[in-house]
Design a protein around this motif. Structure first.
Motif, short mmCIF file in Angstrom:
data_model
loop_
_atom_site.label_atom_id
_atom_site.label_comp_id
_atom_site.label_asym_id
_atom_site.label_seq_id
_atom_site.Cartn_x
_atom_site.Cartn_y
_atom_site.Cartn_z
N ALA A 101 -5.37 3.43 12.45
CA ALA A 101 -5.48 2.23 11.61
C ALA A 101 -5.59 2.58 10.14
CB ALA A 101 -6.69 1.40 12.05
N GLY A 102 -6.39 3.60 9.83
CA GLY A 102 -6.56 3.99 8.43
C GLY A 102 -5.27 4.42 7.77
N ALA A 103 -4.37 5.01 8.56
CA ALA A 103 -3.08 5.46 8.01
C ALA A 103 -2.04 4.35 8.00
CB ALA A 103 -2.56 6.65 8.82
N SER A 104 -2.04 3.51 9.02
CA SER A 104 -0.97 2.52 9.16
C SER A 104 -1.24 1.22 8.40
CB SER A 104 -0.73 2.21 10.64
OG SER A 104 -1.91 1.71 11.24
N ILE A 105 -2.51 0.83 8.27
CA ILE A 105 -2.82 -0.44 7.61
C ILE A 105 -2.31 -0.50 6.17
CG2 ILE A 105 -4.74 -1.81 6.69
CD1 ILE A 105 -6.21 -1.28 9.32
N PRO A 106 -2.58 0.51 5.32
CA PRO A 106 -2.07 0.42 3.95
C PRO A 106 -0.54 0.42 3.88
CG PRO A 106 -3.12 2.55 4.33
CD PRO A 106 -3.45 1.69 5.49
N HIS A 119 -9.00 -0.56 -10.73
CA HIS A 119 -8.50 -1.55 -9.77
C HIS A 119 -8.77 -1.11 -8.34
CE1 HIS A 119 -5.88 -4.52 -7.92
NE2 HIS A 119 -5.26 -3.54 -7.29
N SER A 120 -8.49 0.16 -8.05
CA SER A 120 -8.71 0.66 -6.69
C SER A 120 -10.19 0.61 -6.32
CB SER A 120 -8.19 2.10 -6.57
OG SER A 120 -6.80 2.15 -6.78
N MET A 121 -11.04 1.03 -7.25
CA MET A 121 -12.47 1.07 -6.98
C MET A 121 -13.04 -0.34 -6.80
SD MET A 121 -15.52 2.75 -9.27
CE MET A 121 -15.23 1.62 -10.63
N MET A 122 -12.69 -1.24 -7.71
CA MET A 122 -13.24 -2.59 -7.66
C MET A 122 -12.66 -3.39 -6.50
SD MET A 122 -15.40 -2.75 -10.23
CE MET A 122 -15.60 -4.37 -10.96
N SER A 123 -11.39 -3.16 -6.20
CA SER A 123 -10.75 -3.92 -5.12
C SER A 123 -11.39 -3.64 -3.78
CB SER A 123 -9.25 -3.58 -5.05
OG SER A 123 -8.59 -4.06 -6.19
N MET A 124 -11.84 -2.41 -3.58
CA MET A 124 -12.48 -2.07 -2.31
C MET A 124 -13.78 -2.84 -2.11
SD MET A 124 -11.77 2.00 -1.85
CE MET A 124 -10.10 2.59 -1.55
N ARG A 138 4.19 -3.12 2.73
CA ARG A 138 5.46 -3.77 3.07
C ARG A 138 5.38 -5.28 2.92
NH1 ARG A 138 8.10 -0.66 8.33
NH2 ARG A 138 8.26 1.40 7.35
N LEU A 139 4.18 -5.82 3.07
CA LEU A 139 3.98 -7.27 2.92
C LEU A 139 3.66 -7.64 1.48
CD1 LEU A 139 1.80 -8.03 6.08
CD2 LEU A 139 4.27 -8.32 5.81
N ASN A 140 3.73 -6.64 0.57
CA ASN A 140 3.40 -6.85 -0.85
C ASN A 140 1.96 -7.31 -1.04
OD1 ASN A 140 5.96 -6.13 -1.91
ND2 ASN A 140 6.75 -8.16 -1.39
N ILE A 141 1.07 -6.80 -0.17
CA ILE A 141 -0.36 -7.05 -0.29
C ILE A 141 -1.02 -5.75 -0.75
CG2 ILE A 141 -2.47 -7.68 0.94
CD1 ILE A 141 -0.75 -9.25 2.89
N ASP A 142 -1.90 -5.86 -1.72
CA ASP A 142 -2.55 -4.67 -2.27
C ASP A 142 -3.42 -4.00 -1.20
OD1 ASP A 142 -3.76 -2.73 -3.74
OD2 ASP A 142 -4.72 -4.06 -5.18
N PRO A 143 -3.09 -2.78 -0.78
CA PRO A 143 -3.89 -2.11 0.25
C PRO A 143 -5.33 -1.85 -0.19
CG PRO A 143 -1.77 -1.00 -0.04
CD PRO A 143 -1.92 -1.97 -1.17
N ALA A 144 -5.52 -1.61 -1.48
CA ALA A 144 -6.88 -1.36 -1.97
C ALA A 144 -7.75 -2.59 -1.84
CB ALA A 144 -6.84 -0.89 -3.42
N LEU A 145 -7.14 -3.76 -1.92
CA LEU A 145 -7.89 -5.01 -1.86
C LEU A 145 -8.18 -5.43 -0.42
CD1 LEU A 145 -9.08 -7.46 -3.34
CD2 LEU A 145 -6.82 -8.52 -3.25
N ALA A 146 -7.17 -5.37 0.44
CA ALA A 146 -7.32 -5.91 1.79
C ALA A 146 -7.51 -4.85 2.86
CB ALA A 146 -6.08 -6.76 2.13
N GLY A 147 -7.21 -3.60 2.54
CA GLY A 147 -7.24 -2.56 3.56
C GLY A 147 -8.60 -2.36 4.19
#
Length: 453
Positions: A408-413, A263-268, A418-427
């Motif tokens: 940004a790399g630390a704070s975005i995920p 999931h992490s790999m494909m989401s990126m 907190r917004l219940n958005i997958d960080p791997a997908l949108a980060g």
């Protein structure tokens, strides 16, 4: 070494079947499939184009279909199931583990789901309803109910005779669970102790009454972390009143870990973790076009920022040559931090208590990297273009963008979580937008200020 040899043999066998299938030697293929493990047949199906799967599935022994469906990815499984009769699907699910049954039923379209449920025997229908009653990706969703329970006041000899009467143990059993008269979990007895201790001892004497149980509502990723930390082979699952509901085994956890990694790999890359490699062209195009569209929007945002400096680029065309360096460096630096933070969140290393320290650390790393690479690029550009001021301009932009990339790399995920958005997908998309805009604005803006007459 033995694993490598076995893998090579499997690949050779798969290649031979594919060649025989293409030659129309269906009887030979059927004979070979009958001697293959379900996991290898599943691999063959996933490695075959869409049309080849249909032929292969028709050649598979119906007794193996349930085991094969368990091994298939969701996309491939749904494609095969869509061509099956509901009664055959129901028959294939009879011997499925509860967690695999729930996973398969959840992935079915509503119409097929209703038909399959309607074709099931009443006992299987009840089992399916129980498996589906737990939230997806919870401990309840991946547990099996095939536990062996014993009472604390019986002797080990009685337990051994009871097991002999049963004839066989559920797959992956390494311990027996001790429950009271209300089916509340109170401990566990390992098979090793059962076989090596005196048969006259009672279960209460040898049981581990500090054995940790798993709440049925716990997230499956947290369960995987517990298995990793404690090196468990299996673990009991209980409800809020400590009633024993089932157990989770290491093979279930391996699936969770593999799925999380995929999931992490494909989401990126903006892909579904169950993406079928050989899915039809139109279907794959539709899935990928969404993410390409999002990427186009972010690229247009960066271009929009650059458009404010068209006059600067007209006067100093050398800036166009160097303009890609700063955003590129920021993107790489930010991706390093983003990947590290997403991994830390996934394995439970990052929490509310250490988030500030993490942000401070990444700020410091960004600043240090910014100084280092700013000095380097300043020297390179100054010597290349014989322009010290231009070197200072790109150095300042490099420093600012690497600093922004670290933050940004630390704070975005953390923010996306907190917004219940997958960080791997949108980060990755958000990070790229930030580093591109900051990099372009810092470089061209500073150049406009200091280099234009």
């Amino acid at each position: 070494m033995p694993e490598a040899i076995e893998q090579d043999n499997t690949q050779l066998r798969l290649h031979e079947i594919t060649r025989a299938l293409n030659s129309g030697m269906f009887v030979h293929v059927r004979r070979m499939l009958a001697h293959m493990a379900p996991c290898d047949i599943a691999l063959l199906l996933e490695s075959s184009p869409h049309k080849g799967r249909t032929v292969l599935w028709q050649l598979v022994d119906s007794d193996l279909q349930g085991d094969i469906l368990e091994e298939l990815s969701e996309d491939v499984r749904n494609g095969i199931i869509s061509q099956m009769d509901p009664a055959l699907i129901a028959a294939a699910t009879e011997d499925m583990d509860d967690d695999d049954l729930a996973e398969m039923l959840r992935s079915l379209p509503d119409t097929i789901y209703q038909e399959v449920i309607g074709s099931m025997a009443s006992q299987d229908r009840e089992r399916a309803a129980l498996a589906l009653s737990y939230p997806e990706e919870s401990a309840g969703a991946i547990m099996n109910t095939d536990t062996v329970t014993i009472r604390p006041d019986v002797t080990l000899d009685v337990v051994l005779r009871y097991l002999r009467l049963k004839g066989e143990l559920p797959e992956g059993t390494d311990e027996l669970y001790v429950v009271d008269k209300d089916n509340c979990f109170i401990g566990a007895v390992s098979l090793a102790l059962l076989l090596t201790r005196s048969p006259d001892l009672t279960v209460r004497t040898v049981m581990d009454d500090h054995c940790e149980s798993i709440p049925v509502t716990m997230d499956e990723s947290e369960v995987a972390q517990l298995f990793e930390r404690h090196n468990w082979i299996s673990a009991p699952v209980v409800d809020e009143h400590q009633h024993l509901l089932g157990r989770i085994t290491i093979d279930d956890i391996v699936d969770v870990i593999r799925e999380d990694a995929e999931h992490s790999m494909m989401s990126m890359a903006g892909l579904d973790d169950e993406e079928d490699t050989f899915a039809p062209v139109v279907k794959s195009t539709k899935r990928r076009s969404v993410w390409l569209g999002v990427n186009l929007i972010t690229a247009l945002l960066a271009a929009f920022v650059a458009s404010f400096f068209e006059s600067t680029l007209d006067i100093l065309p050398v800036l166009a040559v160097l303009n890609g360096i700063v955003p590129s460096m920021g993107g790489v630096a930010g991706s390093q931090t983003l990947t590290l933070v997403i991994r830390g969140m996934a394995v439970g290393h990052i929490n509310q208590a250490n988030q500030r320290f993490l942000l401070a650390k990444e700020f410091a790393i960004g600043a240090l990297n910014g100084v280092l690479w700013a000095l380097l690029i300043a020297g390179v550009v100054a010597l290349w273009k014989w322009d010290f001021t231009l070197g200072c301009v790109i150095a300042f932009a490099m420093f600012m963008n690497l600093l922004a990339a670290g933050i940004a790399g630390a704070s975005i995920p953390l923010f996306l979580k907190r917004l219940n958005i997958d960080p791997a997908l949108a980060g990755g998309v958000v990070l790229t937008t930030v580093t591109d805009i900051v990099g372009i604005f810092a470089f061209l803006g500073t150049a406009t200020w200091f280099l234009l007459p």
